[in-house]
Design an enzyme around this catalytic site. Structure first.
Site, PDB file in Angstrom:
ATOM      1  N   ALA A  28      -4.419   3.035 -12.107  1.00 37.29           N
ATOM      2  CA  ALA A  28      -5.171   1.825 -11.762  1.00 37.29           C
ATOM      3  C   ALA A  28      -4.338   0.928 -10.854  1.00 37.29           C
ATOM      4  CB  ALA A  28      -5.585   1.084 -13.026  1.00 37.29           C
ATOM      5  N   PHE A  35       6.696  -4.647  12.267  1.00 36.73           N
ATOM      6  CA  PHE A  35       7.249  -3.808  11.204  1.00 36.73           C
ATOM      7  C   PHE A  35       7.944  -2.615  11.838  1.00 36.73           C
ATOM      8  CE2 PHE A  35       6.785  -3.140   6.520  1.00 36.73           C
ATOM      9  CZ  PHE A  35       6.770  -4.475   6.159  1.00 36.73           C
ATOM     10  N   ALA A  78      -4.468   9.183  -9.107  1.00 35.72           N
ATOM     11  CA  ALA A  78      -3.906   8.104  -8.272  1.00 35.72           C
ATOM     12  C   ALA A  78      -2.686   7.555  -9.010  1.00 35.72           C
ATOM     13  CB  ALA A  78      -4.956   7.017  -8.051  1.00 35.72           C
ATOM     14  N   GLN A 131      11.895   8.988   1.209  1.00 38.36           N
ATOM     15  CA  GLN A 131      12.269   7.878   2.093  1.00 38.36           C
ATOM     16  C   GLN A 131      13.294   6.939   1.466  1.00 38.36           C
ATOM     17  OE1 GLN A 131       9.350   4.590   3.379  1.00 38.36           O
ATOM     18  NE2 GLN A 131       9.911   5.641   5.264  1.00 38.36           N
ATOM     19  N   HIS A 153      14.836   3.254   1.997  1.00 41.35           N
ATOM     20  CA  HIS A 153      14.610   1.980   2.669  1.00 41.35           C
ATOM     21  C   HIS A 153      15.993   1.397   2.942  1.00 41.35           C
ATOM     22  CE1 HIS A 153      13.271  -2.022   3.601  1.00 41.35           C
ATOM     23  NE2 HIS A 153      12.010  -1.693   3.444  1.00 41.35           N
ATOM     24  N   LEU A 192      14.095  -4.383  -3.637  1.00 40.06           N
ATOM     25  CA  LEU A 192      13.835  -4.314  -2.198  1.00 40.06           C
ATOM     26  C   LEU A 192      13.861  -5.689  -1.545  1.00 40.06           C
ATOM     27  CD1 LEU A 192      12.660  -2.432   0.125  1.00 40.06           C
ATOM     28  CD2 LEU A 192      10.486  -3.469  -0.459  1.00 40.06           C
ATOM     29  N   GLU A 206      11.042  -5.055   4.719  1.00 40.87           N
ATOM     30  CA  GLU A 206      11.281  -4.885   6.143  1.00 40.87           C
ATOM     31  C   GLU A 206      10.819  -6.113   6.927  1.00 40.87           C
ATOM     32  OE1 GLU A 206      11.087  -0.758   7.402  1.00 40.87           O
ATOM     33  OE2 GLU A 206       9.316  -1.417   8.495  1.00 40.87           O
ATOM     34  N   ARG A 261      12.638   3.616   9.369  1.00 42.44           N
ATOM     35  CA  ARG A 261      13.523   3.575   8.199  1.00 42.44           C
ATOM     36  C   ARG A 261      14.511   4.726   8.127  1.00 42.44           C
ATOM     37  NH1 ARG A 261       8.969   1.571   3.845  1.00 42.44           N
ATOM     38  NH2 ARG A 261       8.831  -0.484   4.787  1.00 42.44           N
ATOM     39  N   HIS A 266      12.933   4.875  -1.901  1.00 40.16           N
ATOM     40  CA  HIS A 266      11.801   3.955  -1.859  1.00 40.16           C
ATOM     41  C   HIS A 266      10.448   4.614  -1.996  1.00 40.16           C
ATOM     42  CE1 HIS A 266       9.747   0.291  -0.826  1.00 40.16           C
ATOM     43  NE2 HIS A 266       9.268   0.767   0.294  1.00 40.16           N
ATOM     44  N   TYR A 267      10.281   5.795  -1.379  1.00 40.40           N
ATOM     45  CA  TYR A 267       8.903   6.296  -1.232  1.00 40.40           C
ATOM     46  C   TYR A 267       8.915   7.811  -1.070  1.00 40.40           C
ATOM     47  CZ  TYR A 267       4.227   6.803   0.782  1.00 40.40           C
ATOM     48  OH  TYR A 267       2.933   7.176   1.012  1.00 40.40           O
ATOM     49  N   ARG A 297       7.429   7.954   6.605  1.00 39.39           N
ATOM     50  CA  ARG A 297       6.329   6.980   6.643  1.00 39.39           C
ATOM     51  C   ARG A 297       6.778   5.712   7.360  1.00 39.39           C
ATOM     52  NH1 ARG A 297       4.848   2.347   3.315  1.00 39.39           N
ATOM     53  NH2 ARG A 297       6.732   2.681   2.099  1.00 39.39           N
TER      54      ARG A 297
HETATM   55  C1  FAD Z   1       9.164  -2.638  -3.949  1.00 40.42           C
HETATM   56  C2  FAD Z   1       8.160  -1.937  -3.085  1.00 40.42           C
HETATM   57  C3  FAD Z   1       7.657  -2.574  -1.960  1.00 40.42           C
HETATM   58  C4  FAD Z   1       6.733  -1.924  -1.148  1.00 40.42           C
HETATM   59  N1  FAD Z   1       6.236  -2.577  -0.046  1.00 40.42           N
HETATM   60  C5  FAD Z   1       5.286  -1.985   0.707  1.00 40.42           C
HETATM   61  C6  FAD Z   1       4.695  -2.676   1.803  1.00 40.42           C
HETATM   62  O1  FAD Z   1       4.995  -3.831   2.096  1.00 40.42           O
HETATM   63  N2  FAD Z   1       3.760  -2.027   2.544  1.00 40.42           N
HETATM   64  C7  FAD Z   1       3.365  -0.755   2.258  1.00 40.42           C
HETATM   65  O2  FAD Z   1       2.498  -0.225   2.953  1.00 40.42           O
HETATM   66  N3  FAD Z   1       3.906  -0.087   1.195  1.00 40.42           N
HETATM   67  C8  FAD Z   1       4.837  -0.676   0.426  1.00 40.42           C
HETATM   68  N4  FAD Z   1       5.374   0.010  -0.638  1.00 40.42           N
HETATM   69  C9  FAD Z   1       4.809   1.316  -1.012  1.00 40.42           C
HETATM   70  C10 FAD Z   1       3.490   1.105  -1.740  1.00 40.42           C
HETATM   71  O3  FAD Z   1       3.510  -0.115  -2.420  1.00 40.42           O
HETATM   72  C11 FAD Z   1       3.203   2.213  -2.752  1.00 40.42           C
HETATM   73  O4  FAD Z   1       3.294   3.455  -2.110  1.00 40.42           O
HETATM   74  C12 FAD Z   1       1.801   2.054  -3.323  1.00 40.42           C
HETATM   75  O5  FAD Z   1       1.616   0.766  -3.850  1.00 40.42           O
HETATM   76  C13 FAD Z   1       1.479   3.093  -4.393  1.00 40.42           C
HETATM   77  O6  FAD Z   1       0.183   2.801  -4.888  1.00 40.42           O
HETATM   78  P1  FAD Z   1      -0.587   3.832  -5.826  1.00 40.42           P
HETATM   79  O7  FAD Z   1      -1.938   3.255  -6.090  1.00 40.42           O
HETATM   80  O8  FAD Z   1      -0.531   5.181  -5.232  1.00 40.42           O
HETATM   81  O9  FAD Z   1       0.290   3.863  -7.143  1.00 40.42           O
HETATM   82  P2  FAD Z   1       0.836   2.702  -8.099  1.00 40.42           P
HETATM   83  O10 FAD Z   1       0.497   1.341  -7.638  1.00 40.42           O
HETATM   84  O11 FAD Z   1       2.253   3.022  -8.343  1.00 40.42           O
HETATM   85  O12 FAD Z   1      -0.011   2.950  -9.402  1.00 40.42           O
HETATM   86  C14 FAD Z   1       0.115   4.142 -10.158  1.00 40.42           C
HETATM   87  C15 FAD Z   1      -0.835   4.071 -11.324  1.00 40.42           C
HETATM   88  O13 FAD Z   1      -0.827   5.305 -11.996  1.00 40.42           O
HETATM   89  C16 FAD Z   1      -0.764   5.093 -13.384  1.00 40.42           C
HETATM   90  N5  FAD Z   1      -0.158   6.273 -14.010  1.00 40.42           N
HETATM   91  C17 FAD Z   1       0.926   6.964 -13.608  1.00 40.42           C
HETATM   92  N6  FAD Z   1       1.163   7.980 -14.462  1.00 40.42           N
HETATM   93  C18 FAD Z   1       0.203   7.937 -15.411  1.00 40.42           C
HETATM   94  C19 FAD Z   1      -0.096   8.704 -16.580  1.00 40.42           C
HETATM   95  N7  FAD Z   1       0.654   9.756 -16.954  1.00 40.42           N
HETATM   96  N8  FAD Z   1      -1.162   8.345 -17.320  1.00 40.42           N
HETATM   97  C20 FAD Z   1      -1.922   7.277 -16.986  1.00 40.42           C
HETATM   98  N9  FAD Z   1      -1.680   6.515 -15.912  1.00 40.42           N
HETATM   99  C21 FAD Z   1      -0.643   6.857 -15.128  1.00 40.42           C
HETATM  100  C22 FAD Z   1       0.035   3.818 -13.541  1.00 40.42           C
HETATM  101  O14 FAD Z   1      -0.238   3.194 -14.766  1.00 40.42           O
HETATM  102  C23 FAD Z   1      -0.481   2.997 -12.346  1.00 40.42           C
HETATM  103  O15 FAD Z   1      -1.651   2.304 -12.688  1.00 40.42           O
HETATM  104  C24 FAD Z   1       6.306  -0.617  -1.467  1.00 40.42           C
HETATM  105  C25 FAD Z   1       6.800   0.010  -2.598  1.00 40.42           C
HETATM  106  C26 FAD Z   1       7.738  -0.631  -3.375  1.00 40.42           C
HETATM  107  C27 FAD Z   1       8.291   0.116  -4.551  1.00 40.42           C
END
Ligand code: FAD
Length: 583
Positions: free
Chosen positions: A13, A117, A192, A231, A233, A243, A246, A288, A356-357, A391
């Site tokens: 989520a 960026f 996701a 990746q 950072h 972090l 950037e 990066r 980072h990624y 990325r």
């Molecule tokens: C500090 C930081 C700063 C960043 N800044 C940027 C930025 O400025 N711009 C940019 O483009 N990207 C940025 N990124 C990268 C980007 O934020 C992430 O790649 C992205 O938010 C990932 O989103 P997601 O929805 O894929 O997963 P997440 O937001 O990580 O969510 C994963 C979900 O999966 C659920 N989950 C995982 N495993 C299980 C399980 N076994 N059972 C049930 N639920 C589970 C978790 O509860 C969570 O809800 C940043 C990343 C970090 C760490």
């Protein structure tokens, strides 16, 4: 076992999971949607994103520019049809967020502001101060609350995908509060689950980023693609790995070595440009991978400053002035003071590269569909692939929106094609029995913490910014050994309620699978491209390796690595040039 029936179950989520849930709920109000997350949605890692989300909006920019930056930044390993779809959909998605209430930062005339960026040669990163991820996630979360058809299962940990007759027919998850296993009998599943940076000891990633989503798909027979591309950072705080976005450099911050030299000019990212207004394409706005690699070389030349947490460079933002820092980078100022005791208004902040990624992840096609009918994936856990070998910052948040929605559309089309075989009960029982055995096991000789530490050490030592064949061979052997030893772990806590010992054991299992896919894919790729740099194969080798790697689960043994062609539509591989050019 208590059962929940759903048309579509979504694991995760964060940004991608919530965007998928909203798209499903909007298109068919009668659909039963189960949104499963191991943490409360607002605690997903998306919340931590600072810098912003890329999408073409300004008149001097174009889709062609965004395409070229993304493909070149990815060292030509991106699938160009996927990139085309992504850049076209990006502005629509970001405007949609605006309409749902996302408080994007503004220009003086009230229009949406964008910032420079790294690797983006035009300004196209939309932002909400330096709390972009928080505002995006909050906007998605509050929008999702409008839809009664989205049923949330917060603090449920997904353990297994259920596969019957070659289709995904649901999953099992532990309700953390009771410790009971639940069976989600679903017609389609979207993963996701986010990234896997926690395989490494020094990372910007939150504690939940343990690659569960990737491991679930992998064990169900879907290969992991391009996992060798991890990746770094360039600007994490040496004390915690936190972090500094950037956007610090996008706003004009500069990187200095111990002699006060802007060292990036010595690594093909010059010429040195004046302080103040950032000049796109050059110096601190290089991509990066290149900036992190330059750090590594400077460190070896003895040009780093020593801190009590190890070597660092300096990120100097003093010339931006207090007003700009407070308006554009308030969180950066707070964190630098809290975690390093340094105020960026008056002093440069020590920084170092930090994991980072994950560019790699669950192999999907351009429609977010996996090779397993009924299973879709989006967000950081997926590899669609737009990010290629590296990325560009701010493409990921947009990717969550574009492909979160796309996964929902694909799942709907699948449902419309008809049903799926009944079943899943026996599989759910088997998954429950496996977890029960793990909890009740006695006589185990290994501890979760011990194995995790050894895994992280191996990854840090051998799968970092620069790699070698010898080091990767050692890492492959180590990961194979850890996979065997993992079978002999024993939990200290054998109770039911919020058994974090159990959850950490399961998370370790996920990380070990992902880590083995990383090192095996890295060992097999005998070239240097993007974030994968081999000291023993320093050049890019398009003849042999202009291909995606696919790591397939092989049960008792290491994964089998094979390859698949990159989709190239109109940009043949070229030279990545960040050496000059003024915007
Ligand atoms: C500090 C930081 C700063 C960043 N800044 C940027 C930025 O400025 N711009 C940019 O483009 N990207 C940025 N990124 C990268 C980007 O934020 C992430 O790649 C992205 O938010 C990932 O989103 P997601 O929805 O894929 O997963 P997440 O937001 O990580 O969510 C994963 C979900 O999966 C659920 N989950 C995982 N495993 C299980 C399980 N076994 N059972 C049930 N639920 C589970 C978790 O509860 C969570 O809800 C940043 C990343 C970090 C760490």
């Amino acid at each position: 076992m208590e059962t929940h029936s759903a048309d579509v179950a979504i694991i995760g989520a964060g940004g991608a999971g919530l965007r998928a849930a909203i798209a499903l709920a909007q298109s068919a109000p009668s659909l039963r949607i189960a949104l499963i997350s191991k943490v409360y949605p607002m605690r997903s890692h998306t919340c931590a994103a600072e810098g912003g989300a890329a999408g073409v909006i300004k008149p001097d920019d174009s889709l062609e520019h965004h395409f070229n930056d993304t493909v070149g930044g990815g060292d030509w390993l991106s699938d160009q049809d996927a990139v085309d779809y992504f850049i076209r959909e990006a502005p629509t998605e970001l405007l949609q967020l605006e309409h749902w209430g996302c408080p994007w930062s503004r220009e003086a005339d009230g229009s949406v502001a964008v910032r420079p960026f790294g690797g983006m040669k035009k300004q196209r990163t939309w932002f909400a101060a330096d709390k972009s991820g928080f505002h995006i996630l909050h906007t998605l979360f509050q929008t999702s609350l409008q839809f009664p058809s989205i049923q949330r299962f917060d603090e449920f940990y997904a353990t297994d995908l259920l596969v019957e007759d070659g289709r995904c027919v649901g999953l099992t998850a532990i309700e953390m509060r009771s410790g009971q296993m639940r069976w989600f009998d679903a017609r389609a599943v979207i993963i996701a689950g986010g990234g896997a940076g926690r395989m490494f000891p020094f990372t910007t990633n939150g504690a939940i980023k343990t690659g569960d989503g990737m491991a679930l798909a992998y064990r169900a027979g879907v290969p992991l693609k391009d996992m060798e591309f991890v990746q770094y950072h360039p600007t994490g705080l040496p004390s915690t790995g936190t972090l500094l976005t950037e956007a610090c450099r996008g706003e004009g911050g500069v990187l200095l070595n111990k002699n006060g030299r802007r060292f990036l000019q010595d690594y093909g990212m010059g010429p040195e440009t004046p302080l103040g207004k950032p000049v796109l394409k050059t110096m601190e706005l290089g991509p990066r991978d290149r900036v992190s690699q330059a750090f590594w070389h400077e460190q070896r030349k003895g040009n780093a400053i020593a801190t009590r947490w190890g070597d660092a460079m300096l990120l100097d933002m003093r010339h931006l002035g207090e007003k700009t820092i407070n308006e554009r980078l308030p969180l950066v100022r707070d964190m630098s003071i809290s975690y390093m005791g340094v105020d960026p208004v008056t002093d440069p902040v020590p920084v170092r590269p930090v994991v980072h990624y994950m560019m790699g992840g669950i192999h999907t096609d351009i429609n977010a569909a996996t090779s397993l009918p009924g299973l879709y994936a989006a967000g950081e856990c997926a590899c669609v692939s737009i990010n290629g070998a590296n990325r560009l910052g701010s493409n990921s948040l947009t990717e969550l929106l574009v492909f979160g929605r796309r996964a929902a559309v694909s799942a709907l089309e699948y449902l419309q094609q008809g049903g799926r075989p009944a079943g899943g009960a026996a599989l759910a029982e088997a998954a429950q029995a496996r977890v029960r055995e793990l909890v009740q096991r006695t006589g185990g000789t290994e501890s979760v913490a011990g194995l995790r530490k050894e895994m992280m050490q191996a990854m840090e030592e051998h799968a970092g910014i620069y790699r070698s064949g010898e080091g990767l061979a050692a890492a492959c052997a180590k990961l194979g050994e850890l996979r065997q030893r993992y079978r002999r772990i024993e939990l200290h806590d054998k109770t039911n309620v919020y058994n974090t010992d159990l959850l950490q054991a399961l998370e370790l299992g996920s990380m070990l699978d992902c880590a083995e896919a990383v090192v095996q894919s890295a060992a097999a790729r005998k070239e240097s491209r993007g974030a994968h740099q081999r000291l023993d194969f320093p050049g890019r080798d398009d003849r042999q390796f202009l291909r995606h790697s696919l790591a397939a689960y092989a049960g008792e043994g290491p994964p089998r690595v094979s390859y698949r062609d990159v989709v190239i539509t109109r940009s043949p591989p070229g030279v990545r040039d960040y050496s000059g050019g003024h915007e």
